[in-house]
Design a protein around this motif. Structure first.
Motif, PDB file in Angstrom:
ATOM      1  N   ASN A  83      -6.228  -4.794  98.486  1.00 53.69           N
ATOM      2  CA  ASN A  83      -5.062  -5.639  98.251  1.00 53.69           C
ATOM      3  C   ASN A  83      -4.785  -5.878  96.776  1.00 53.69           C
ATOM      4  O   ASN A  83      -3.726  -6.401  96.429  1.00 53.69           O
ATOM      5  N   ASN A  96       7.303   0.393  85.212  1.00 51.41           N
ATOM      6  CA  ASN A  96       7.863   0.282  86.564  1.00 51.41           C
ATOM      7  C   ASN A  96       8.583   1.554  86.997  1.00 51.41           C
ATOM      8  O   ASN A  96       8.379   2.003  88.128  1.00 51.41           O
ATOM      9  N   ARG A 100       7.610   3.851  90.272  1.00 50.35           N
ATOM     10  CA  ARG A 100       8.569   4.250  91.305  1.00 50.35           C
ATOM     11  C   ARG A 100       8.563   5.762  91.502  1.00 50.35           C
ATOM     12  O   ARG A 100       8.700   6.249  92.631  1.00 50.35           O
ATOM     13  N   LYS A 118       2.625   0.839  94.678  1.00 45.52           N
ATOM     14  CA  LYS A 118       3.371  -0.156  95.454  1.00 45.52           C
ATOM     15  C   LYS A 118       2.848  -1.565  95.186  1.00 45.52           C
ATOM     16  O   LYS A 118       3.632  -2.504  95.013  1.00 45.52           O
ATOM     17  N   LEU A 119       1.514  -1.708  95.141  1.00 49.08           N
ATOM     18  CA  LEU A 119       0.930  -3.021  94.877  1.00 49.08           C
ATOM     19  C   LEU A 119       1.299  -3.532  93.488  1.00 49.08           C
ATOM     20  O   LEU A 119       1.628  -4.714  93.323  1.00 49.08           O
ATOM     21  N   LYS A 122       4.873  -4.707  93.383  1.00 46.24           N
ATOM     22  CA  LYS A 122       4.965  -5.988  94.074  1.00 46.24           C
ATOM     23  C   LYS A 122       4.437  -7.118  93.185  1.00 46.24           C
ATOM     24  O   LYS A 122       5.058  -8.157  93.071  1.00 46.24           O
ATOM     25  N   ASP A 123       3.282  -6.875  92.543  1.00 46.45           N
ATOM     26  CA  ASP A 123       2.696  -7.891  91.658  1.00 46.45           C
ATOM     27  C   ASP A 123       3.597  -8.201  90.475  1.00 46.45           C
ATOM     28  O   ASP A 123       3.608  -9.330  89.971  1.00 46.45           O
ATOM     29  N   GLY A 125       6.762  -8.282  90.602  1.00 48.42           N
ATOM     30  CA  GLY A 125       7.999  -8.836  91.091  1.00 48.42           C
ATOM     31  C   GLY A 125       9.111  -7.825  91.260  1.00 48.42           C
ATOM     32  O   GLY A 125      10.292  -8.176  91.314  1.00 48.42           O
ATOM     33  N   LYS A 126       8.739  -6.538  91.352  1.00 49.44           N
ATOM     34  CA  LYS A 126       9.713  -5.447  91.492  1.00 49.44           C
ATOM     35  C   LYS A 126       9.335  -4.560  92.679  1.00 49.44           C
ATOM     36  O   LYS A 126       9.152  -3.370  92.530  1.00 49.44           O
ATOM     37  N   PRO A 127       9.193  -5.127  93.878  1.00 47.23           N
ATOM     38  CA  PRO A 127       8.730  -4.322  95.015  1.00 47.23           C
ATOM     39  C   PRO A 127       9.633  -3.125  95.262  1.00 47.23           C
ATOM     40  O   PRO A 127      10.845  -3.193  95.075  1.00 47.23           O
ATOM     41  N   TYR A 128       9.014  -2.043  95.671  1.00 51.65           N
ATOM     42  CA  TYR A 128       9.748  -0.811  95.969  1.00 51.65           C
ATOM     43  C   TYR A 128      10.295  -0.880  97.379  1.00 51.65           C
ATOM     44  O   TYR A 128       9.591  -1.230  98.312  1.00 51.65           O
ATOM     45  N   GLU A 129      11.568  -0.580  97.520  1.00 49.57           N
ATOM     46  CA  GLU A 129      12.194  -0.621  98.856  1.00 49.57           C
ATOM     47  C   GLU A 129      12.676   0.744  99.230  1.00 49.57           C
ATOM     48  O   GLU A 129      13.176   1.484  98.434  1.00 49.57           O
TER      49      GLU A 129
END
Length: 129
Positions: A83, A96, A100, A118-119, A122-123, A125-129
């Protein structure tokens, strides 16, 4: 460096690293599952410019073609259990957009690096969608 028998004709490039130290966690993982590998220093090219040379990976990990699917599956399962990206992991140095790119090209990276990218996003504040 290697843990292989002399006949390594079926070995293919799996991942590159900036240093043997960067490769060590993956080498330990492969050894734990008794996967044979080769870690080779990539030879310098004559006349290579010095500018940007520090961005070029200098070590190549090779594994048997027949082990690729098994190694990817083992790494995926192991990555799902993690995690937090280890503080010393080289992906912390990536921007970032570079993270990506890893997610967009999973075939060029090992499953653990894709999960870590990906983690990290997310950490940040720019999660991949």
């Amino acid at each position: 460096m290697s843990n292989t028998s002399p006949n390594t004709d079926d070995f293919i490039n799996y991942q590159s690293f900036f240093s043997p130290q960067d490769a060590q966690p993956l080498l330990d993982f492969l050894a734990e599952f008794e996967v044979q590998y080769q870690l080779e220093e990539i030879p310098e090219l004559l006349g290579q410019p010095l500018i940007g040379d520090h961005l070029r990976a200098k070590w190549l990990l090779r594994i048997a073609r027949s082990d690729i699917d098994n190694v990817n599956e083992l790494l995926s399962k192991a990555a799902e259990q993690i995690n937090d990206v280890p503080k010393t992991h080289y992906l912390h140095k990536f921007t970032n957009p570079e993270l990506r790119d890893i997610i967009k090209s999973p075939q060029e990276w090992n499953p653990q690096d894709v999960h870590f990218a990906k983690l990290l996003l997310k950490d940040r504040g720019k999660p991949y969608e």
